[in-house]
Write a protein that holds these residues in place. Structure first.
Motif, PDB file in Angstrom:
ATOM      1  N   VAL A 286     -10.208  34.658  -9.241  1.00 51.13           N
ATOM      2  CA  VAL A 286     -10.945  33.541  -9.676  1.00 51.13           C
ATOM      3  C   VAL A 286     -10.807  32.719  -8.363  1.00 51.13           C
ATOM      4  O   VAL A 286      -9.901  32.286  -7.910  1.00 51.13           O
ATOM      5  CB  VAL A 286     -10.525  33.103 -10.980  1.00 51.13           C
ATOM      6  CG1 VAL A 286     -10.919  33.867 -12.194  1.00 51.13           C
ATOM      7  CG2 VAL A 286      -9.298  32.574 -11.010  1.00 51.13           C
TER       8      VAL A 286
ATOM      9  N   ASN B  11     -12.554  28.311  -8.074  1.00 47.23           N
ATOM     10  CA  ASN B  11     -13.471  27.302  -8.290  1.00 47.23           C
ATOM     11  C   ASN B  11     -14.341  27.079  -7.069  1.00 47.23           C
ATOM     12  O   ASN B  11     -13.721  27.096  -5.856  1.00 47.23           O
ATOM     13  CB  ASN B  11     -12.779  25.882  -8.710  1.00 47.23           C
ATOM     14  CG  ASN B  11     -12.258  25.801  -9.839  1.00 47.23           C
ATOM     15  OD1 ASN B  11     -12.519  26.953 -10.647  1.00 47.23           O
ATOM     16  ND2 ASN B  11     -11.191  24.919 -10.141  1.00 47.23           N
TER      17      ASN B  11
ATOM     18  N   VAL C  45     -15.350  28.893 -14.792  1.00 51.84           N
ATOM     19  CA  VAL C  45     -14.086  29.388 -14.350  1.00 51.84           C
ATOM     20  C   VAL C  45     -13.082  29.323 -15.259  1.00 51.84           C
ATOM     21  O   VAL C  45     -12.397  30.234 -15.395  1.00 51.84           O
ATOM     22  CB  VAL C  45     -13.779  28.955 -12.815  1.00 51.84           C
ATOM     23  CG1 VAL C  45     -12.595  29.873 -12.579  1.00 51.84           C
ATOM     24  CG2 VAL C  45     -14.891  29.310 -11.696  1.00 51.84           C
ATOM     25  N   THR C  46     -12.914  28.192 -15.770  1.00 52.39           N
ATOM     26  CA  THR C  46     -11.936  27.793 -16.821  1.00 52.39           C
ATOM     27  C   THR C  46     -12.233  28.885 -17.779  1.00 52.39           C
ATOM     28  O   THR C  46     -11.112  29.626 -18.491  1.00 52.39           O
ATOM     29  CB  THR C  46     -12.191  26.557 -17.443  1.00 52.39           C
ATOM     30  OG1 THR C  46     -11.779  25.612 -16.278  1.00 52.39           O
ATOM     31  CG2 THR C  46     -10.910  26.162 -18.327  1.00 52.39           C
TER      32      THR C  46
ATOM     33  N   ARG D 170     -10.721  32.155 -16.882  1.00 53.41           N
ATOM     34  CA  ARG D 170      -9.295  32.198 -16.785  1.00 53.41           C
ATOM     35  C   ARG D 170      -8.577  32.219 -18.354  1.00 53.41           C
ATOM     36  O   ARG D 170      -7.640  33.204 -18.399  1.00 53.41           O
ATOM     37  CB  ARG D 170      -8.781  30.769 -16.138  1.00 53.41           C
ATOM     38  CG  ARG D 170      -8.756  30.697 -14.398  1.00 53.41           C
ATOM     39  CD  ARG D 170      -8.058  29.324 -14.196  1.00 53.41           C
ATOM     40  NE  ARG D 170      -8.337  29.310 -12.634  1.00 53.41           N
ATOM     41  CZ  ARG D 170      -9.003  28.325 -12.327  1.00 53.41           C
ATOM     42  NH1 ARG D 170      -9.908  27.687 -13.280  1.00 53.41           N
ATOM     43  NH2 ARG D 170      -9.350  28.002 -11.029  1.00 53.41           N
ATOM     44  N   SER D 171      -9.251  31.602 -18.979  1.00 53.83           N
ATOM     45  CA  SER D 171      -8.909  31.728 -20.531  1.00 53.83           C
ATOM     46  C   SER D 171      -8.950  33.029 -20.973  1.00 53.83           C
ATOM     47  O   SER D 171      -8.000  33.547 -21.907  1.00 53.83           O
ATOM     48  CB  SER D 171      -9.614  30.813 -21.274  1.00 53.83           C
ATOM     49  OG  SER D 171      -9.279  30.928 -22.612  1.00 53.83           O
TER      50      SER D 171
ATOM     51  N   ARG E 247      -6.175  35.569 -19.713  1.00 54.45           N
ATOM     52  CA  ARG E 247      -4.867  35.236 -20.253  1.00 54.45           C
ATOM     53  C   ARG E 247      -4.742  35.831 -21.779  1.00 54.45           C
ATOM     54  O   ARG E 247      -3.906  36.207 -21.924  1.00 54.45           O
ATOM     55  CB  ARG E 247      -4.772  33.649 -20.353  1.00 54.45           C
ATOM     56  CG  ARG E 247      -4.296  33.129 -18.934  1.00 54.45           C
ATOM     57  CD  ARG E 247      -3.969  31.293 -18.874  1.00 54.45           C
ATOM     58  NE  ARG E 247      -3.853  31.053 -17.551  1.00 54.45           N
ATOM     59  CZ  ARG E 247      -4.541  30.018 -17.051  1.00 54.45           C
ATOM     60  NH1 ARG E 247      -5.730  29.584 -17.780  1.00 54.45           N
ATOM     61  NH2 ARG E 247      -4.486  29.616 -15.656  1.00 54.45           N
TER      62      ARG E 247
ATOM     63  N   LEU F 151      -3.718  37.449 -13.398  1.00 55.12           N
ATOM     64  CA  LEU F 151      -4.820  36.583 -12.876  1.00 55.12           C
ATOM     65  C   LEU F 151      -4.385  36.265 -11.373  1.00 55.12           C
ATOM     66  O   LEU F 151      -3.103  35.720 -11.150  1.00 55.12           O
ATOM     67  CB  LEU F 151      -4.851  35.292 -13.828  1.00 55.12           C
ATOM     68  CG  LEU F 151      -5.973  34.477 -13.552  1.00 55.12           C
ATOM     69  CD1 LEU F 151      -7.293  34.719 -13.854  1.00 55.12           C
ATOM     70  CD2 LEU F 151      -5.731  33.025 -14.767  1.00 55.12           C
TER      71      LEU F 151
ATOM     72  N   GLU G 175      -5.428  33.745  -8.134  1.00 64.20           N
ATOM     73  CA  GLU G 175      -6.201  32.439  -7.705  1.00 64.20           C
ATOM     74  C   GLU G 175      -6.441  32.622  -6.251  1.00 64.20           C
ATOM     75  O   GLU G 175      -5.848  32.566  -5.375  1.00 64.20           O
ATOM     76  CB  GLU G 175      -5.265  31.292  -8.114  1.00 64.20           C
ATOM     77  CG  GLU G 175      -5.128  30.720  -9.550  1.00 64.20           C
ATOM     78  CD  GLU G 175      -6.258  30.191 -10.290  1.00 64.20           C
ATOM     79  OE1 GLU G 175      -7.278  29.899  -9.499  1.00 64.20           O
ATOM     80  OE2 GLU G 175      -6.317  30.322 -11.554  1.00 64.20           O
TER      81      GLU G 175
ATOM     82  N   PHE H 138     -16.515  36.525 -10.929  1.00 64.95           N
ATOM     83  CA  PHE H 138     -14.897  36.945 -10.710  1.00 64.95           C
ATOM     84  C   PHE H 138     -14.947  38.071 -10.184  1.00 64.95           C
ATOM     85  O   PHE H 138     -15.632  38.933 -10.424  1.00 64.95           O
ATOM     86  CB  PHE H 138     -14.187  36.492 -12.016  1.00 64.95           C
ATOM     87  CG  PHE H 138     -14.743  37.492 -13.190  1.00 64.95           C
ATOM     88  CD1 PHE H 138     -13.935  38.762 -13.592  1.00 64.95           C
ATOM     89  CD2 PHE H 138     -15.687  37.159 -14.060  1.00 64.95           C
ATOM     90  CE1 PHE H 138     -14.111  39.395 -14.494  1.00 64.95           C
ATOM     91  CE2 PHE H 138     -15.993  38.003 -15.249  1.00 64.95           C
ATOM     92  CZ  PHE H 138     -15.426  39.062 -15.314  1.00 64.95           C
TER      93      PHE H 138
END
Length: 383
Positions: free
Chosen positions: A173, A175, A305-306, A309-310, A313, A319, A321, A344
């Motif tokens: 991922v 931003n 993007v959040t 990520r969620s 997880r 994950l 970055e 992603f």
């Protein structure tokens, strides 16, 4: 975390191999689209929108209540590369193969359709968009311009791309800029040919070609305020033909410009045009300039993007970055320029063959994490 098995997974992996065997050029994906539509008919989408931006189509799954419209996109087209690896599902079309993994991306979206068939979103709707002509950068523009797209205008858009060099099943991922903008330039320089014994009787493009090769390679360093990641790569040049009796009268040159900012390509474009024309005038040559395969930068919305990520997880997927955007281009940037969205990466394996190479083949083991990622994102938005 233990997950309930995906009942159609074996069939979806078989479909991926079938799609791999019958690749189609960008803009000519008629049979690919028909096969996926046939396969997904068992999953009973509420709406099917065909001939979207060409051979593209969308499968719409409606929720029980009003809510957000989420688009998930996959690509239909293959690459003009020959298959050199000996695999049971080897491409049957000469000089054409799925060497970018679009066959796997389509299979993942078919897997999402299988899950939505049994569990419609609680709210809103999910649109599975199978887009044509990604490799040429034309498909997303055609979809967005199609009047039929106005019926599925999204609140969020998502896509994934498999990425060799990262752990299998990992989620990559970033931003902001995820993939570079790019633009191809082609120029033809025309003088006059002559007998090789009398080169002075013609007008050779050789001096102009040599000057252009050097000038263009150095161009990014000569323009103020370009982003540090802006590059120009010479991809092709040709002078005359393989003969010994003729001094050539024509030359060709092609290059690709790349940057994480769209405006940097516009700056280079504005600089290149007068350079080529001035060189042509100075050497008494005719110059022709053409622009090819424009791709906007793919810029991810941080809020979206959040969500990715969620989901990673929640699924306990590794994950990663990413601190720099990828230098390759993706026409998904046309969507993220208009709507909140993000693409992603899905790791294909740390030692997996690179994309766009003859030895590449999509790894079937990452189909399941791809399906689960998309499905978890849907559940987050349309609860």
């Amino acid at each position: 975390m233990a997950h309930r098995p995906i009942s159609y997974l074996n069939k979806i992996q078989e479909l991926r191999k079938e799609l791999h065997q019958y690749p189609e050029y960008s803009g000519r994906e008629k049979k690919t689209a028909a096969r996926i539509l046939e396969f997904c008919s068992d999953f009973q989408p509420d709406v099917v929108i065909e001939k979207l931006g060409g051979h593209g189509f969308a499968l719409v799954f409606e929720g029980a209540q009003d809510g957000k419209t989420v688009i998930l996109r996959a690509e239909l087209d293959a690459l003009p590369l020959d298959e050199v690896i000996d695999i049971p599902h080897r491409s049957r079309n000469k000089d054409l193969a799925h060497k970018c993994g679009h066959d796997g991306h389509m299979a993942i979206l078919c897997g999402v359709a299988s899950l939505l068939h049994k569990n419609r979103p609680k709210t809103g709707r999910v649109v599975l968009l199978f887009q044509p002509a990604e490799e040429t950068g034309k498909g997303s523009k055609a979809v967005l311009k199609d009047p039929k797209f106005q019926g599925i205008v999204p609140d969020y858009v998502f896509a994934l791309h498999n990425l060799p060099g990262f752990p299998a099943g990992s989620v990559i991922v970033r931003n902001g800029p995820f993939a570079f903008a790019s633009l191809g330039i082609f120029t033809r320089i025309k003088g006059e040919s002559s007998h090789a014994a009398f080169p002075e009787h013609g007008i050779s493009p050789l001096p102009a070609l040599m000057e252009l090769l050097g000038t263009l390679q150095e161009l990014p360093t000569s323009i103020p305020d370009l982003h540090k990641n802006t590059i120009l790569t010479i991809t092709y040049s040709r002078l005359g033909h393989f003969v010994f009796g003729t001094s050539p009268g024509q030359a060709e040159l092609a290059a690709t410009m790349r940057s994480e900012r769209n405006q940097d390509l516009e700056k280079m474009k504005a600089k290149i045009i007068p350079i080529i024309r001035e060189i042509g005038v100075r050497y008494m040559l005719e110059t022709i300039i053409q622009w090819h395969e424009p791709f906007s930068a793919t810029v991810n919305t941080p809020e979206v993007v959040t969500m990715i990520r969620s989901a990673a997880r929640k699924l306990e997927l590794p994950l990663v970055e990413r601190h720099e955007p990828f230098r390759w281009s993706e026409d998904f940037g046309e969507y993220t320029a208009k709507y909140p969205g993000a693409i992603f990466g899905l790791g294909s394996g740390e030692h997996h063959s690179d994309l766009h190479t003859p030895h590449y083949d999509f790894p079937d083991e990452i189909i399941e994490p791809g399906i689960r990622m998309f499905h978890e994102i849907i559940k987050q938005i349309n609860r």
